[in-house]
Design an enzyme around this catalytic site. Structure first.
Site, PDB file in Angstrom:
ATOM      1  N   GLU A 278       0.731  -1.050  -0.014  1.00  0.00           N
ATOM      2  CA  GLU A 278       0.061   0.270  -0.078  1.00  0.00           C
ATOM      3  C   GLU A 278       0.795   1.279  -0.147  1.00  0.00           C
ATOM      4  O   GLU A 278       0.220   1.882  -0.077  1.00  0.00           O
ATOM      5  CB  GLU A 278      -1.007  -0.039   0.756  1.00  0.00           C
ATOM      6  CG  GLU A 278      -2.130   0.673   1.128  1.00  0.00           C
ATOM      7  CD  GLU A 278      -3.336   1.014   2.005  1.00  0.00           C
ATOM      8  OE1 GLU A 278      -3.696  -0.167   1.346  1.00  0.00           O
ATOM      9  OE2 GLU A 278      -3.235   1.208   3.004  1.00  0.00           O
ATOM     10  N   GLU A 281       1.949   1.484  -3.537  1.00  0.00           N
ATOM     11  CA  GLU A 281       1.010   2.147  -3.906  1.00  0.00           C
ATOM     12  C   GLU A 281       0.434   3.755  -3.958  1.00  0.00           C
ATOM     13  O   GLU A 281       0.071   4.579  -4.434  1.00  0.00           O
ATOM     14  CB  GLU A 281      -0.910   1.736  -4.080  1.00  0.00           C
ATOM     15  CG  GLU A 281      -1.327   1.651  -4.728  1.00  0.00           C
ATOM     16  CD  GLU A 281      -2.916   0.841  -4.115  1.00  0.00           C
ATOM     17  OE1 GLU A 281      -2.829   0.458  -3.021  1.00  0.00           O
ATOM     18  OE2 GLU A 281      -4.178   0.957  -5.033  1.00  0.00           O
ATOM     19  N   CYS A 298      -7.917  -2.703   3.734  1.00  0.00           N
ATOM     20  CA  CYS A 298      -8.169  -3.370   4.706  1.00  0.00           C
ATOM     21  C   CYS A 298      -9.270  -4.327   5.392  1.00  0.00           C
ATOM     22  O   CYS A 298      -9.580  -4.947   6.139  1.00  0.00           O
ATOM     23  CB  CYS A 298      -6.625  -3.659   6.119  1.00  0.00           C
ATOM     24  SG  CYS A 298      -6.741  -1.685   6.635  1.00  0.00           S
ATOM     25  N   SER A 318      -7.324   1.850  -2.252  1.00  0.00           N
ATOM     26  CA  SER A 318      -6.774   1.089  -2.308  1.00  0.00           C
ATOM     27  C   SER A 318      -6.549  -0.295  -2.740  1.00  0.00           C
ATOM     28  O   SER A 318      -7.684  -0.986  -3.155  1.00  0.00           O
ATOM     29  CB  SER A 318      -5.707   0.926  -1.069  1.00  0.00           C
ATOM     30  OG  SER A 318      -4.461  -0.345  -1.527  1.00  0.00           O
ATOM     31  N   LYS A 357     -15.234  -9.894   8.530  1.00  0.00           N
ATOM     32  CA  LYS A 357     -13.596 -10.330   7.552  1.00  0.00           C
ATOM     33  C   LYS A 357     -14.245 -12.541   7.330  1.00  0.00           C
ATOM     34  O   LYS A 357     -13.621 -12.451   6.338  1.00  0.00           O
ATOM     35  CB  LYS A 357     -12.828 -11.404   8.728  1.00  0.00           C
ATOM     36  CG  LYS A 357     -12.448  -9.589   8.658  1.00  0.00           C
ATOM     37  CD  LYS A 357     -11.021  -9.217   7.867  1.00  0.00           C
ATOM     38  CE  LYS A 357     -10.488  -8.043   8.543  1.00  0.00           C
ATOM     39  NZ  LYS A 357      -9.394  -7.712   7.501  1.00  0.00           N
ATOM     40  N   GLU A 360     -15.506 -11.179   4.110  1.00  0.00           N
ATOM     41  CA  GLU A 360     -14.636 -10.646   3.351  1.00  0.00           C
ATOM     42  C   GLU A 360     -13.938 -11.891   2.653  1.00  0.00           C
ATOM     43  O   GLU A 360     -13.717 -12.693   1.232  1.00  0.00           O
ATOM     44  CB  GLU A 360     -13.283 -10.174   3.667  1.00  0.00           C
ATOM     45  CG  GLU A 360     -12.231  -9.846   3.353  1.00  0.00           C
ATOM     46  CD  GLU A 360     -11.353  -9.205   3.985  1.00  0.00           C
ATOM     47  OE1 GLU A 360     -10.416  -9.561   4.781  1.00  0.00           O
ATOM     48  OE2 GLU A 360     -10.089  -7.617   3.631  1.00  0.00           O
ATOM     49  N   GLU A 365     -13.534 -12.107  -4.935  1.00  0.00           N
ATOM     50  CA  GLU A 365     -12.509 -11.972  -5.366  1.00  0.00           C
ATOM     51  C   GLU A 365     -11.023 -12.342  -4.436  1.00  0.00           C
ATOM     52  O   GLU A 365      -9.967 -12.551  -5.247  1.00  0.00           O
ATOM     53  CB  GLU A 365     -12.316 -10.267  -5.297  1.00  0.00           C
ATOM     54  CG  GLU A 365     -13.413  -9.300  -5.603  1.00  0.00           C
ATOM     55  CD  GLU A 365     -14.316  -9.310  -5.171  1.00  0.00           C
ATOM     56  OE1 GLU A 365     -14.324  -9.880  -4.078  1.00  0.00           O
ATOM     57  OE2 GLU A 365     -15.326  -8.122  -5.148  1.00  0.00           O
ATOM     58  N   CYS A 502     -10.167  -1.342  14.991  1.00  0.00           N
ATOM     59  CA  CYS A 502     -10.314  -3.878  15.400  1.00  0.00           C
ATOM     60  C   CYS A 502     -10.329  -3.757  16.354  1.00  0.00           C
ATOM     61  O   CYS A 502     -11.605  -4.873  16.498  1.00  0.00           O
ATOM     62  CB  CYS A 502      -9.768  -4.201  14.576  1.00  0.00           C
ATOM     63  SG  CYS A 502      -9.327  -3.855  12.526  1.00  0.00           S
TER      64      CYS A 502
HETATM   65 FE1  HC0 Z   1      -7.984  -5.911  12.089  1.00  0.00          FE
HETATM   66 FE2  HC0 Z   1      -6.759  -6.146   9.373  1.00  0.00          FE
HETATM   67  S1  HC0 Z   1      -5.924  -4.601  11.569  1.00  0.00           S
HETATM   68  S2  HC0 Z   1      -8.323  -5.208   9.817  1.00  0.00           S
HETATM   69  O1  HC0 Z   1      -8.899  -4.065  12.137  1.00  0.00           O
HETATM   70  O2  HC0 Z   1      -5.714  -3.630   8.331  1.00  0.00           O
HETATM   71  O3  HC0 Z   1      -9.800  -7.042  12.110  1.00  0.00           O
HETATM   72  O4  HC0 Z   1      -6.907  -6.971  14.569  1.00  0.00           O
HETATM   73  O5  HC0 Z   1      -6.594  -8.640  11.512  1.00  0.00           O
HETATM   74  O6  HC0 Z   1      -7.042  -8.304   8.028  1.00  0.00           O
HETATM   75  O7  HC0 Z   1      -3.707  -6.836  10.534  1.00  0.00           O
HETATM   76  C1  HC0 Z   1      -9.405  -6.908  12.071  1.00  0.00           C
HETATM   77  C2  HC0 Z   1      -7.337  -6.134  13.579  1.00  0.00           C
HETATM   78  C3  HC0 Z   1      -6.974  -7.328  11.172  1.00  0.00           C
HETATM   79  C4  HC0 Z   1      -6.439  -6.894   8.094  1.00  0.00           C
HETATM   80  C5  HC0 Z   1      -4.144  -6.423   9.828  1.00  0.00           C
HETATM   81  C6  HC0 Z   1      -5.836  -5.370   8.592  1.00  0.00           C
END
Ligand code: HC0
Length: 568
Positions: A278, A281, A298, A318, A357, A360, A365, A502
């Site tokens: 990133e 990028e 993310c 991104s 997640k 995701e 993709e 997170c």
């Molecule tokens: Fe997160 Fe991550 S930091 S989104 O908040 O970027 O869920 O803890 O794992 O993938 O590394 C969540 C937390 C993750 C991802 C990372 C990012």
């Protein structure tokens, strides 16, 4: 200030506060159910009722402001009976099968019924039964367990500004539902799970991947590897009685190893990798006049929010996959080849503070390794439940290290777990890569903290780089509206769907409130401070990955495995 009398005691409190707030200031506990800090109040559940002298009826303390000379009784026979009756009425239309509920042991209704001595229900009437809505990849809705407190509705609308759910119908037919009665999976829900954190009962919970993970662990033909998100290590202790903000990295690794995973790795490794991709990028866009501001990608709840509400900003986002997904793609290619394992026999499990997640990892993709890059994603809550099921007490675990090489990471990756962390990690690397100089102060305090939108201007060799950070989708909306209108002039923006980042994710232990979020954030920075390497581009395992396998950052192989394009 006004003078009021609470249970006969004269106190002075600020004018305009509610009775509930005044009592809180005086350390007098009033039970609540539909009230939640940070949300608007509507006085619906009538559990917080109190007596006010001169008023014929009891008043809901969460919506009644104090006035000069007010005389309040917080506990009287009348108050106690009313609260108990209201609880009984709620329970009269509630399945009384606590043992079968996800929230058994952490349910506010269960706790209040116990505290108020409800041992029988005098009102036996009609009961509603609804089909459980399992249409969403992340959030399960069981309307049978819903007490119509509306905390989920207000969280979704006021905090996240998603408006995926609302009250529908009237009277006894009232239900909380997506619009037109659609299943949640077909609504604008972004899977953030903040509604789960605000639900007092088991009406909302995560879609569980526990059984699939047990099956994989027990299958001798499967090589099952685990990745743990940055935010897990500061919250996994809570279900075991450790105070919020306890750093449990080593014990967590030991516990998950004993659960049966073949390797215990770290999403933080992939967070460092994300910064390289990133950051590159950003540098390319910045130098070559590409689309700016670049917006981080993310947080999968944010990505879905963007797809629904800001598709015009898609090119700003991104192309990097999240660390969870980069980890999966690298594990099932680079690492599988290293070990000589067929990626089809490898199962990648993540433990995330996040419910989105789960969504995701199932997106179309996310199959660049040739199979689904991440197979299952457990929330912190599910992971704790699995440990308990196997009789593993985190507190009794020794301290162990992650496995190599996908367990090596830096402090920059650690701070991903807190709002502002991805930006801070990116700045640490972008500065050094762009200037070739060593960064003097690596702590970027301007992007830290719990403020909803944070801004900073960073001087990179005479060029001012304007950055912004938003957490919680309501704050993201405010920031993005300014970007959309051309009013804001940022180069780089971090957005995390959940308040606090997170550490406040929808998969975290319950309760997750402001105070707990702040303690977890402090712990995240403690992890960073104590690590020997604190910049992503110094991660030796990431360097090795580029040398042995990926080639150049943003190169062809990296693009194929680690980047994606969302389609409007
Ligand atoms: Fe997160 Fe991550 S930091 S989104 O908040 O970027 O869920 O803890 O794992 O993938 O590394 C969540 C937390 C993750 C991802 C990372 C990012």
């Amino acid at each position: 200030l006004v003078t009021i009398f609470i249970d006969g005691r004269e106190v002075q409190v600020p004018d305009g506060v509610t009775i509930l707030e005044a009592c809180k200031m005086e350390k007098i506990h009033i039970p609540t159910l539909c009230y939640m800090e940070g949300l608007s109040s509507w006085g619906g559940c009538r559990i917080c009722v109190v007596e006010v002298e001169g008023q014929p009826n009891l008043v809901a303390s969460c919506v009644t402001p104090v006035r000069e000379g007010m005389k309040i009784r917080t506990v009287s026979k009348k108050v106690r009976e009313a609260r108990k009756t209201n609880l009984e009425l709620l329970l009269s239309n509630h399945p009384l099968d606590c043992q079968l509920c996800d929230r058994n042991g952490s349910c506010e209704l269960q706790e209040l019924a116990y505290e108020f001595g409800v041992r029988e229900i005098r009102f036996q009437g009609e009961r509603k039964t609804y089909e459980v809505d399992q249409s969403s990849p992340s959030v399960k809705r069981d309307a049978n367990r819903c007490i119509l407190c509306g905390r989920c509705v207000r969280t979704c609308a006021e905090v996240q500004t998603v408006f995926a759910i609302d009250f529908a119908n009237r009277s006894f037919d009232t239900i909380i539902s997506p619009s037109l009665g659609l299943p949640l999976g077909q609504s604008v829900c972004v899977n953030c799970g903040q509604c789960i954190l605000s639900c007092p009962t088991g009406a909302l919970s995560e879609v569980s991947h526990i059984e699939m993970v047990w099956d994989a662990i027990e299958d001798p033909d499967k090589f099952v590897i685990l990745q743990t998100a940055p935010a897990i290590r500061v919250s996994i202790g809570e279900p075991f009685g450790l105070p919020p903000g306890t750093v449990s990295t080593g014990k967590m690794v030991a516990a998950f190893r004993r659960l049966g995973f073949d390797k215990v790795f770290d999403t933080n490794f992939a967070a460092d990798l994300t910064i390289i991709e990133e950051g590159t990028e950003f540098i390319n866009r910045f130098k070559k006049g590409g689309k700016l501001p670049l917006i981080t990608s993310c947080s999968p709840g944010w990505i879905k929010f963007m797809e629904h509400f800001y598709p015009d900003l898609m090119e700003n986002v991104s192309t990097c996959k999240s660390p969870q997904q980069m980890f999966g793609a690298v594990a099932k290619t680079y690492y599988a080849q290293k070990l000589g394992i067929d990626p089809n026999n490898m199962v990648v499990v993540s433990i995330m503070p996040c419910t989105a997640k789960k969504f995701e990892c199932q997106r179309d993709e996310m199959k660049s390794s040739g199979c689904q890059d991440v197979d299952y994603s457990l929330t912190t809550r599910e992971a704790a439940r699995m440990l308990k099921e196997k009789g593993i007490d985190l507190r009794e675990m020794p301290e162990e290290d992650f496995d190599d090489p996908l367990g090596i990471s830096t402090g920059a990756a650690a701070v991903f777990g807190a709002t502002g962390g991805v930006m801070e990690a990116a700045l640490r690397s972008v500065y050094e890569i762009l200037t070739g100089k060593t960064l003097g102060k690596i702590d970027f305090y301007d992007v830290r903290g719990i403020e909803g939108i944070k801004e900073a201007t960073v001087d990179i060799d005479g060029t001012a780089v304007n950055v912004a950070v938003a957490h919680g989708l309501g704050n993201a909306r405010k920031l993005l509206d300014r970007v959309r209108s051309g009013e804001a002039n940022y180069h780089f923006i971090e957005i995390m769907a959940c308040p606090g980042g997170c550490i406040g994710g929808g998969g975290q232990p319950i309760p997750t409130n402001l105070e707990i979020r702040m303690r977890r954030i402090e712990a995240i920075y403690e992890v960073d401070r104590k690590l020997p390497l604190r910049k992503s581009h110094e991660n030796p395992a990431v360097k090795q990955l580029y040398e042995e396998f990926l080639g150049e950052p943003n190169g062809e192989k990296a693009h194929h495995l680690l980047h994606t394009h969302y389609v409007p």
